[in-house]
Structure formats: C-alpha cells, structure tokens
Design an enzyme around this catalytic site. Structure first.
Site, mmCIF file in Angstrom:
data_model
loop_
_atom_site.group_PDB
_atom_site.id
_atom_site.type_symbol
_atom_site.label_atom_id
_atom_site.label_comp_id
_atom_site.label_asym_id
_atom_site.label_seq_id
_atom_site.Cartn_x
_atom_site.Cartn_y
_atom_site.Cartn_z
ATOM 1 N N ARG A 1 38.017 32.888 46.122
ATOM 2 C CA ARG A 1 37.269 34.012 45.431
ATOM 3 C C ARG A 1 35.797 33.933 45.860
ATOM 4 N NH1 ARG A 1 37.722 37.111 39.837
ATOM 5 N NH2 ARG A 1 39.686 37.535 41.025
ATOM 6 N N HIS B 1 40.695 43.245 47.511
ATOM 7 C CA HIS B 1 41.242 42.171 46.237
ATOM 8 C C HIS B 1 42.854 42.553 46.693
ATOM 9 C CE1 HIS B 1 41.679 40.015 42.917
ATOM 10 N NE2 HIS B 1 41.431 40.711 41.977
ATOM 11 N N GLN C 1 45.363 41.500 43.763
ATOM 12 C CA GLN C 1 45.438 42.291 42.945
ATOM 13 C C GLN C 1 46.570 43.488 43.231
ATOM 14 O OE1 GLN C 1 43.868 42.508 39.771
ATOM 15 N NE2 GLN C 1 45.110 44.137 39.342
ATOM 16 N N ASP D 1 38.438 51.143 37.822
ATOM 17 C CA ASP D 1 37.737 49.737 37.969
ATOM 18 C C ASP D 1 36.555 49.817 37.171
ATOM 19 O OD1 ASP D 1 37.337 46.992 38.503
ATOM 20 O OD2 ASP D 1 37.232 47.158 40.356
ATOM 21 N N CYS E 1 42.512 46.924 36.890
ATOM 22 C CA CYS E 1 42.680 45.609 37.296
ATOM 23 C C CYS E 1 42.288 44.760 36.204
ATOM 24 C CB CYS E 1 42.079 45.342 38.767
ATOM 25 S SG CYS E 1 40.568 45.962 38.618
ATOM 26 N N ARG F 1 50.412 39.890 37.835
ATOM 27 C CA ARG F 1 49.401 39.032 38.940
ATOM 28 C C ARG F 1 50.138 37.502 39.047
ATOM 29 N NH1 ARG F 1 44.458 39.739 39.446
ATOM 30 N NH2 ARG F 1 44.655 38.354 41.239
HETATM 31 N N1 CP Z 1 41.774 41.456 37.904
HETATM 32 C C1 CP Z 1 41.276 40.100 38.101
HETATM 33 O O1 CP Z 1 41.096 39.734 39.485
HETATM 34 O O2 CP Z 1 40.889 39.462 36.963
HETATM 35 P P1 CP Z 1 39.917 38.206 37.057
HETATM 36 O O3 CP Z 1 38.548 38.589 37.557
HETATM 37 O O4 CP Z 1 39.742 37.686 35.810
HETATM 38 O O5 CP Z 1 40.533 37.184 38.009
HETATM 39 N N1 NVA Z 2 35.881 45.242 41.535
HETATM 40 C C1 NVA Z 2 35.644 44.058 40.661
HETATM 41 C C2 NVA Z 2 36.994 43.729 40.381
HETATM 42 C C3 NVA Z 2 37.026 42.559 39.371
HETATM 43 C C4 NVA Z 2 38.718 42.022 39.430
HETATM 44 C C5 NVA Z 2 34.784 43.142 41.165
HETATM 45 O O1 NVA Z 2 34.783 42.695 42.283
HETATM 46 O O2 NVA Z 2 33.998 42.580 40.093
#
Ligand code: CP
Ligand code: NVA
Length: 310
Positions: free
Chosen positions: A107, A134, A137, A229, A269, A297
C-alpha cells in the site's frame, strides 16, 4: 482453470476478463468453504510480506487473516520499519524481500512505487492501494455485486464522488465485466482521461457502457448500485476542507438513493466520513451493503493470493 501463478496484480487492467471472473468465482468458493467449516492449508509454508506506507484496517486484516486461515504467515512492514525510498531504494527492497517471501502486497502513495516493486520482485506483487488504483477493493466489491445480483452485464453501477483510485479501478473492472458504469464528479475532479479512454477501449469487447458526468442525479437515476468514497483520499488531507464545499452537491443521501432503483444497493469501500460523502441514514440504512463489502475483502484477497502463488 486459468493459471495465474507468478502474476502481479498492480492494476485491474493486469487481469484479463477471464482472470477477473475467475478471481470472483474463487472468492465465492473460498467463502463457502470457510462458512461450511472446510479449512484447507493451501498456503502452508508460504509467507506474505506486507509493505504499508499508509494506514489500513480492512486491507491489512484481510491479507493477514487470509494467510492465517490458509496455513501461511504474513509479515507486516509499516512505514517506520523499512522507510521505503528513504532508508533503502524500492528496487533493493523488492529484490531483498522477494528473495525471502512468496508474495508481496504493498500500500503506497505513488503508483510508480508498486509498479517498481513488481518490476524488481521475483515473486508476485499485489497492489493494496496506490494513489492511482485500489484493485483488491474492487475485486471484492464485484464479489458483493455478484452475490446481490447474480450477474454483471448491464448493471448500472454509479460512482458519485472524486475520480480517485477507487473510481479508476471501478471503471476498468466495470468495463471488463460489461457493466454500465457512470462516474459523477465535480468539475476538475473527474475520472482521468487515460482511464476513461482505456475503459472505452475495453468496452468494445464487452458491450459495457462507461460514462462520466458532473450530474449526480443523472448518475443516480435508475441505478442498481450507488457507490461513493471519501472526498479527500489518504495523502490529500490538506485539501480536505476545500473539498468539502466543492463536493457537497455530491453527497449520497436519501434523496439521491430515491432516484435509484428500489432494489439498488449502496456501496462504500470504507472508511466513511458520515455527514460528508454519505449520510449516516444511507450508510447504515437497509440498502447499504458496506459491511458485506468489507467482509468480502477477506475472501477476495484469499482468492488473489491463492491464484498468484499456486
Ligand atoms: N477499504 C480499505 O482499503 O480499507 P482500509 O484502508 O482500512 O484498508
Ligand atoms: N480513496 C481512498 C480509499 C481508502 C480505502 C484513499 O485512497 O484514501
């Protein structure tokens, strides 16, 4: 079965239509197996290295639990552990880590970082969120859509909000699955042109329909899925206040939901900022499937790990 062993999943577009469908079907099968008490240690002796430059609840727990339930092991490497790009280069980290583990998830802030990890790694790398996509997701979310509707073709899937990483993955996956995707965003925050164009290109093969608009009501009208989101993603915290004003007309509330089909579901999400992109009434209302999405997930990440490692 389509072999995916060794394949990195950095973008939804790394998956063929068949591979995406296979991941969705395997997720459902692994979920059934877990529910029926069947546990198979198919990842026995395998190790997952997890690189996190940003916080996480769902993604971290899903990857870690996936490894536990399938008999493998996961190692969490947080921002202070390896200081990616600061203490050591991305290339060296990829080379070292992949000489020890069987699969890597990352990440990251910049999408290029996860691309570089995949480039230099000798084991598959799975993108656990970047500023551009993502994918884990959205594979999980498509599992939820399949569970709710049983099919994808022609489902009107409307994303109302920022043309961000989640929106990018939705457009690409929706195109591959033959859906009618509408992305409604304020001016200046639309889906990126290159993603839109690539989605249109994919749609030629699948009869999907991909639209971008600035009109949230057009998106909501007769939709099967309404998705939103956060308005400011991780890394955009300094813009959060300014974005609140710009995005206010794009809030998903009961008025917006009333324009959708009666059978429509609400998706997010998570994490959610209730009172901003979605009201509490909708987020925790009868049409919301946000917690099923979160649970999926786990099952979908299991499917991805299993397919790329075996
Ligand atoms: N939706 C999602 O990716 O959640 P987290 O940021 O908690 O992993
Ligand atoms: N768009 C958001 C998604 C979080 C799961 C971010 O990148 O923070």
């Amino acid at each position: 079965m389509i072999l995916m062993k060794g394949k990195s999943i950095v973008s939804i577009d790394d998956l063929t239509i068949e591979e995406l469908n296979q991941l969705i079907d395997t997720s459902i099968r692994l979920k059934d197996e877990l529910y029926s008490g069947e546990r198979r240690d198919v990842l026995s002796g395998k190790t997952l290295g997890m690189i996190f430059e940003k916080p996480s609840l769902r993604t971290r727990v899903a990857f870690e639990t996936a490894m536990t339930q399938l008999g493998g092991h996961a190692i969490y490497l947080g921002p202070d552990d390896i200081k990616l790009g600061k203490r050591e280069t991305t290339e060296d980290i990829a080379r070292v880590l992949s000489s020890m583990v069987d699969v890597i998830m990352a990440r990251v802030f910049a999408h290029k970082t996860v691309e570089d990890l995949a480039k230099y790694s000798r084991v598959p790398v799975i993108n656990g969120l970047s500023d551009f996509e993502h994918p884990t997701q959205i594979v999980g979310d498509m599992v939820t859509v399949k569970e709710k509707f049983g099919y994808f073709k022609g489902i009107k899937f409307s994303f109302i909000g920022d043309g961000n990483n989640v929106a990018n993955s939705i457009a690409l996956a929706g195109a591959k699955l033959g859906m009618h995707v509408v992305i409604a965003s304020p001016k200046g925050y639309e889906l990126q042109k290159k993603v839109f164009e690539r989605s249109l290109e994919i749609s030629k093969l699948t009869q999907a329909k991909i639209e971008i608009t600035n009109d949230p009501e057009y998106a909501a009208k007769d939709a099967d899925v309404i998705y939103t989101d956060v308005w400011a993603s991780m890394g955009q915290e300094s813009e959060a206040e300014a974005r609140k004003k710009i995005f206010a007309p794009y809030q998903v509330n009961s008025r917006i939901m009333s324009l959708a089909k009666k059978t429509a579901i609400f998706m997010h999400c998570l994490p959610a900022h209730y009172g901003e992109e979605v009201t509490e009434e909708v987020g925790h209302g009868p049409q919301s499937v946000i917690f099923e999405e979160a649970e999926n997930r786990l099952h979908s990440i299991k499917a991805m790990i299993v397919h790329v490692t075996r």
